[in-house]
Design an enzyme around this catalytic site. Structure first.
Site, PDB file in Angstrom:
ATOM      1  N   GLU A 199      -6.365  -7.367  -1.013  1.00  0.00           N
ATOM      2  CA  GLU A 199      -6.722  -7.161   0.392  1.00  0.00           C
ATOM      3  C   GLU A 199      -8.078  -6.500   0.459  1.00  0.00           C
ATOM      4  O   GLU A 199      -8.341  -5.545  -0.273  1.00  0.00           O
ATOM      5  CB  GLU A 199      -5.679  -6.258   1.073  1.00  0.00           C
ATOM      6  CG  GLU A 199      -5.598  -6.455   2.575  1.00  0.00           C
ATOM      7  CD  GLU A 199      -4.631  -5.467   3.219  1.00  0.00           C
ATOM      8  OE1 GLU A 199      -3.410  -5.644   3.086  1.00  0.00           O
ATOM      9  OE2 GLU A 199      -5.126  -4.529   3.865  1.00  0.00           O
ATOM     10  N   GLU A 244       0.824  -1.209   0.000  1.00  0.00           N
ATOM     11  CA  GLU A 244       0.000   0.000   0.000  1.00  0.00           C
ATOM     12  C   GLU A 244       0.861   1.263   0.000  1.00  0.00           C
ATOM     13  O   GLU A 244       1.204   1.786   1.066  1.00  0.00           O
ATOM     14  CB  GLU A 244      -0.952   0.011   1.206  1.00  0.00           C
ATOM     15  CG  GLU A 244      -2.040  -1.032   1.112  1.00  0.00           C
ATOM     16  CD  GLU A 244      -3.121  -0.873   2.186  1.00  0.00           C
ATOM     17  OE1 GLU A 244      -2.954  -0.061   3.113  1.00  0.00           O
ATOM     18  OE2 GLU A 244      -4.141  -1.596   2.088  1.00  0.00           O
TER      19      GLU A 244
HETATM   20  C1  IDC Z   1      -3.427  -3.875  10.235  1.00  0.00           C
HETATM   21  C2  IDC Z   1      -3.410  -5.019  11.205  1.00  0.00           C
HETATM   22  C3  IDC Z   1      -3.022  -4.531  12.573  1.00  0.00           C
HETATM   23  C4  IDC Z   1      -1.738  -3.751  12.477  1.00  0.00           C
HETATM   24  C5  IDC Z   1      -1.843  -2.666  11.451  1.00  0.00           C
HETATM   25  C6  IDC Z   1      -0.546  -1.901  11.250  1.00  0.00           C
HETATM   26  O1  IDC Z   1      -4.672  -5.656  11.224  1.00  0.00           O
HETATM   27  O2  IDC Z   1      -2.871  -5.619  13.457  1.00  0.00           O
HETATM   28  O3  IDC Z   1      -1.450  -3.176  13.734  1.00  0.00           O
HETATM   29  O4  IDC Z   1      -2.194  -3.238  10.217  1.00  0.00           O
HETATM   30  O5  IDC Z   1       0.408  -2.735  10.706  1.00  0.00           O
HETATM   31  C7  IDC Z   1      -4.357  -2.222   5.543  1.00  0.00           C
HETATM   32  C8  IDC Z   1      -3.000  -2.771   5.652  1.00  0.00           C
HETATM   33  C9  IDC Z   1      -2.934  -3.844   6.736  1.00  0.00           C
HETATM   34  C10 IDC Z   1      -3.799  -3.457   7.908  1.00  0.00           C
HETATM   35  C11 IDC Z   1      -5.249  -3.469   7.439  1.00  0.00           C
HETATM   36  C12 IDC Z   1      -6.252  -3.252   8.576  1.00  0.00           C
HETATM   37  O6  IDC Z   1      -2.495  -3.305   4.435  1.00  0.00           O
HETATM   38  O7  IDC Z   1      -1.598  -3.996   7.125  1.00  0.00           O
HETATM   39  O8  IDC Z   1      -3.640  -4.399   8.947  1.00  0.00           O
HETATM   40  N1  IDC Z   1      -5.365  -2.488   6.391  1.00  0.00           N
HETATM   41  O9  IDC Z   1      -6.055  -2.010   9.189  1.00  0.00           O
HETATM   42  N2  IDC Z   1      -4.787  -1.363   4.655  1.00  0.00           N
HETATM   43  C13 IDC Z   1      -6.062  -1.023   4.938  1.00  0.00           C
HETATM   44  C14 IDC Z   1      -6.455  -1.734   6.049  1.00  0.00           C
END
Ligand code: IDC
Length: 369
Positions: free
Chosen positions: A294, A202
């Protein structure tokens, strides 16, 4: 490993699953016997032996009836992902959580459940760069990613090698590490038809032109070893095709990455990302190859209430346009988007719905469908 695993499978339900993928590739007249509607979800339960799957320059083994045995080396045909017979396919599956935190959710048992009980076609393996990830110990995180990918390969699933850059949002900040990681991955998987290379999870706070130049630097590194591996390119503003920073898909459509056999990624979280995002994905998929690597049924935090109505609109669109997808995430993290109930990964029960949160029950049904 694939053999040992395959021997545990039940007897074929249908005689035609004994048809090897190699035979399917050479005997055009037999193709009518194989289900063509999806990535082969309906055949894999009967797998009980390994078959040859062609991948230049040779062939590898995959469990009979598995997604990889049925579909072989994938490639792009115009804007669609197609199997070795040139038929458009839609892969459906799950993304892992960050392997630095949730490696314990990726066991033989949990991956058997994903392949057999969930009937997933694809597993996305998320190697975070920051947040105690790859940059702290490249050898360790390479080993973990390869261990999990090998287990997906043994089950005849496709695997996405996810370079999970998130913060900082400019992928160019990690270029040297990315080159090291993808060199090792492409060397190891050059002869496997199973893998996709997702080079930037991302990007954020960075122009499309910067992402594009990063992609054009990394893709040759991969292609040097794996010339026909499909590369997935993240898009601006957390892979929203730019929407979350006020842009849209036109910046990519008008100025695509200069490489063949690539797809672009789109991510959404249905409780936050409504029809404007959906319409962007829909328009983009008519112009460029899209893969949703995702998404969540909840907010972008991966937590909170599920919006299954909006999620279903996305599922329907992705089905209609053959857009492949992986859902976030296959872990027992406490957030609502982690499919397993907390504590599941400490035990050895993975199948069925009893171990799942509501989002898990919902997404498993849609992967099986
Ligand atoms: C979230 C994880 C969480 C972590 C956070 C930061 O669920 O445990 O603390 O990332 O690393 C994304 C990202 C993905 C995110 C997810 C949900 O690619 O890493 O995971 N998310 O927030 N983009 C949009 C949402």
């Amino acid at each position: 490993m694939a053999m040992a695993h395959a021997q545990r499978h039940p007897r074929p339900r249908h005689p035609w699953i004994a048809l090897t993928a190699a035979a399917a590739l050479t005997a055009g007249s037999m193709l009518v016997l194989a289900p063509q509607s999806s990535a082969g979800a309906s055949v894999r339960e009967g797998a009980n032996q390994d078959v040859d799957v062609e991948k230049s320059p040779g062939a590898v083994r995959a469990p009979a009836g598995s997604p990889v045995a049925v579909n072989g080396q994938l490639e792009l045909c115009a804007t669609r992902l197609c199997n070795a017979q040139g038929k458009a396919v839609q892969l459906k599956g799950m993304s892992t959580h960050g392997t630095q935190w949730y490696e314990q959710c990726l066991t033989n048992g949990s991956l058997d459940a994903l392949a057999r009980d969930w009937q997933a076609d694809v597993l996305r393996v998320s190697t975070y760069v920051q947040e105690d990830g790859y940059e702290t110990d490249p050898a360790k995180f390479t080993r973990i990613a390869q261990r999990v990918i090998d287990q997906a390969v043994a089950r005849g699933m496709y695997a996405i090698i996810d370079w999970h850059m998130l913060s900082p949002g400019d992928p160019n900040e990690n270029t040297q590490l990315a080159k090291r990681f993808f060199t090792e991955m492409a060397k190891k998987y050059a002869n496997q038809p199973n893998v996709f290379y997702e080079i930037a999870n991302e990007p954020s706070g960075v122009e499309w032109s910067e992402i594009k130049s990063y992609a054009e630097e990394i893709i040759p590194v991969i292609r040097r070893y794996d010339p026909d591996g499909i590369v997935l390119v993240g898009t601006r503003a957390w892979s929203s095709l730019g929407v979350s920073e006020g842009s849209d898909e036109s910046e990519v459509v008008d100025d695509p990455v200069d490489a063949d056999n690539i797809m672009y990624t789109f991510h959404f979280y249905a409780a936050d990302h409504d029809d404007a995002y959906l319409r962007t994905l829909s328009r983009a998929a008519d112009e460029i190859p899209m893969f949703v690597t995702e998404f969540g049924t909840q907010k972008a935090s991966g937590d909170g209430g599920n919006n299954f109505t909006m999620s279903q609109k996305y599922i329907d669109l992705m089905k209609q346009k053959n857009i492949s997808w992986t859902n976030w995430n296959y872990s027992d993290d406490s957030r609502s988007g982690a499919v397993f109930k907390p504590g599941t990964c400490d035990g050895d029960k993975w199948t069925g719905t009893g171990v799942l949160k509501p989002a898990g029950v919902w997404i498993r049904e849609r992967i099986k469908a």
